[in-house]
Motif scaffolding. Structure first.
Motif, short mmCIF file in Angstrom:
data_model
loop_
_atom_site.label_atom_id
_atom_site.label_comp_id
_atom_site.label_asym_id
_atom_site.label_seq_id
_atom_site.Cartn_x
_atom_site.Cartn_y
_atom_site.Cartn_z
N VAL A 1 -7.59 5.99 0.71
CA VAL A 1 -7.14 4.61 0.87
C VAL A 1 -7.13 4.31 2.36
O VAL A 1 -6.47 5.02 3.12
CB VAL A 1 -5.72 4.45 0.29
CG1 VAL A 1 -5.13 3.10 0.66
CG2 VAL A 1 -5.77 4.61 -1.23
N SER A 2 -7.90 3.31 2.78
CA SER A 2 -7.92 3.08 4.23
C SER A 2 -7.50 1.67 4.59
O SER A 2 -7.68 0.72 3.84
CB SER A 2 -9.26 3.46 4.84
OG SER A 2 -10.22 2.52 4.49
N LEU A 3 -6.91 1.59 5.77
CA LEU A 3 -6.46 0.33 6.34
C LEU A 3 -7.25 0.12 7.63
O LEU A 3 -7.03 0.83 8.61
CB LEU A 3 -4.96 0.38 6.65
CG LEU A 3 -4.41 -0.87 7.35
CD1 LEU A 3 -4.41 -2.07 6.39
CD2 LEU A 3 -2.99 -0.61 7.86
N VAL A 4 -8.21 -0.81 7.59
CA VAL A 4 -9.03 -1.08 8.76
C VAL A 4 -8.28 -2.06 9.65
O VAL A 4 -7.83 -3.11 9.18
CB VAL A 4 -10.40 -1.67 8.34
CG1 VAL A 4 -11.26 -1.93 9.57
CG2 VAL A 4 -11.11 -0.73 7.38
N THR A 5 -8.12 -1.70 10.92
CA THR A 5 -7.31 -2.51 11.84
C THR A 5 -8.21 -3.11 12.91
O THR A 5 -8.87 -2.39 13.65
CB THR A 5 -6.23 -1.61 12.48
OG1 THR A 5 -5.57 -0.94 11.44
CG2 THR A 5 -5.24 -2.42 13.27
N HIS A 6 -8.24 -4.45 12.95
CA HIS A 6 -9.23 -5.16 13.75
C HIS A 6 -8.56 -6.17 14.67
O HIS A 6 -7.47 -6.64 14.37
CB HIS A 6 -10.15 -5.88 12.75
CG HIS A 6 -11.42 -6.38 13.33
ND1 HIS A 6 -12.23 -5.63 14.14
CD2 HIS A 6 -12.04 -7.58 13.21
CE1 HIS A 6 -13.29 -6.35 14.50
NE2 HIS A 6 -13.20 -7.54 13.94
N MET B 1 0.83 -1.22 0.00
CA MET B 1 0.00 0.00 0.00
C MET B 1 0.86 1.26 0.00
O MET B 1 0.33 2.38 0.08
CB MET B 1 -0.91 0.03 1.25
CG MET B 1 -1.84 -1.16 1.36
SD MET B 1 -2.86 -1.08 2.86
CE MET B 1 -4.03 0.24 2.45
N GLY B 2 2.16 1.08 -0.08
CA GLY B 2 3.11 2.16 0.14
C GLY B 2 2.98 3.37 -0.78
O GLY B 2 3.43 4.45 -0.42
N VAL C 1 -9.99 -0.10 0.27
CA VAL C 1 -10.07 -0.49 1.68
C VAL C 1 -9.36 -1.83 1.85
O VAL C 1 -9.66 -2.79 1.13
CB VAL C 1 -11.53 -0.66 2.16
CG1 VAL C 1 -11.56 -1.10 3.63
CG2 VAL C 1 -12.33 0.61 1.98
N LYS C 2 -8.40 -1.88 2.74
CA LYS C 2 -7.75 -3.15 3.09
C LYS C 2 -8.00 -3.39 4.57
O LYS C 2 -8.09 -2.43 5.35
CB LYS C 2 -6.25 -3.09 2.83
CG LYS C 2 -5.90 -2.91 1.37
CD LYS C 2 -5.87 -4.22 0.64
CE LYS C 2 -5.38 -4.05 -0.79
NZ LYS C 2 -5.73 -5.20 -1.61
N LYS D 1 11.84 5.75 1.10
CA LYS D 1 10.44 5.98 0.73
C LYS D 1 9.63 6.05 2.01
O LYS D 1 9.90 5.32 2.96
CB LYS D 1 9.93 4.81 -0.13
CG LYS D 1 10.35 4.93 -1.58
CD LYS D 1 9.43 4.13 -2.47
CE LYS D 1 9.95 2.70 -2.63
NZ LYS D 1 9.08 1.83 -3.39
N SER D 2 8.62 6.93 2.05
CA SER D 2 7.77 6.95 3.24
C SER D 2 6.32 7.21 2.85
O SER D 2 6.03 7.71 1.77
CB SER D 2 8.26 7.97 4.25
OG SER D 2 8.04 9.26 3.77
N VAL D 3 5.43 6.83 3.73
CA VAL D 3 3.99 6.85 3.45
C VAL D 3 3.29 7.79 4.43
O VAL D 3 3.35 7.56 5.64
CB VAL D 3 3.39 5.44 3.70
CG1 VAL D 3 1.98 5.37 3.17
CG2 VAL D 3 4.25 4.37 3.08
#
Ligand code: IMP
Ligand code: MG
Length: 215
Positions: free
Chosen positions: A126-131, A54-55, A155-156, A88-90
């Motif tokens: 762009v979202s990263l759902v953390t569960h 996803m970088g 969405v990841k 590289k950074s995000v």
């Protein structure tokens, strides 16, 4: 398919006496099933895999409270470390949502999402759902259908744990830390009626404790 560390059904786990466990929980737990250090090591690798895939994007990391808060904080620390130490950074921003679906040790059909108003800000992002843990998959499927109404660009989902259970709907997250046996697990922010979030290791709850903390 996401790779994961598999904890076998016949995994014996580790004696509580070998680790530091709060006194007030000593009689409530059977075994340490995932020690805190192993959670951290696996999380470090998940951070690397996520940034690899996803970088190229600005990521909105969405924490699913309350059970996901420890994993979210530690995963983001590892992502920050990667950002600080490579060419590289995000860019990363954070958001929080609360869901509730559990009573005692049973998933209810009623998945409540609290704080959903904020979701509209994910439009085009762009979202990263953390569960914390996927059991039936209903919580995540409900949340994903709400998110899709906001037209995000991507969405990841990353879940620290996925339970091997016949109750599964078949839903699998994009990134998985561990696949675990069909037992009730607590610790590292996973709770039983709000108890055990203040325990560092992931442990199996014993039957007396299920009675003791029942509502
Ligand atoms: P699902 O909707 O059936 O996938 O359930 C997911 C949610 O149920 C998680 O976010 C947790 O809050 C809760 N949950 C499921 N299994 C466990 C467990 O073993 N320990 C603690 N919470 C759990
Ligand atoms: Mg819970």
């Amino acid at each position: 398919m996401a790779s994961y560390l598999q904890i076998a059904d016949d995994e014996k786990g580790h004696e509580l006496d070998l680790f530091c466990v709060p006194r007030h929980y000593e009689n409530d737990l059977d075994k340490v099933i995932i020690p805190h250090g192993l959670i951290m090591d696996r999380t470090e690798r998940l951070a690397r895999d996520i940034i690899r895939d996803m970088g190229g994007h600005h990521i909105v990391a969405l924490c699913v409270l309350k059970g996901g808060y420890k994993f979210f904080a530690d995963l983001l620390d590892y992502i920050k470390a990667l950002n600080q130490n490579s060419d590289k950074s995000v860019p990363l921003t954070v958001d929080f949502i609360r869901v509730k679906s559990y009573c005692n040790d049973k998933s209810t059909n009623n998945v409540k999402v609290i704080g959903g108003d904020e979701l509209s800000s994910l439009s085009g992002k762009v979202s990263l759902v953390t569960h914390d843990i996927v059991e039936t998959g209903r919580t995540m499927q409900t949340l994903l259908s709400l998110l899709s109404e906001c037209n995000p660009k991507m969405v990841k989902v990353v879940s620290l744990l996925v339970k091997r259970t016949p109750r599964s709907s078949g839903y699998r997250p994009d990134y998985i830390g561990f696949e675990v046996p069909d037992a009730f697990l607590v610790g590292y922010a996973l709770d039983y009626n709000e108890y055990f979030r203040d325990l560092s290791h992931i442990c199996i709850l014993n039957d007396q404790a299920k009675e003791k903390y029942k509502v």
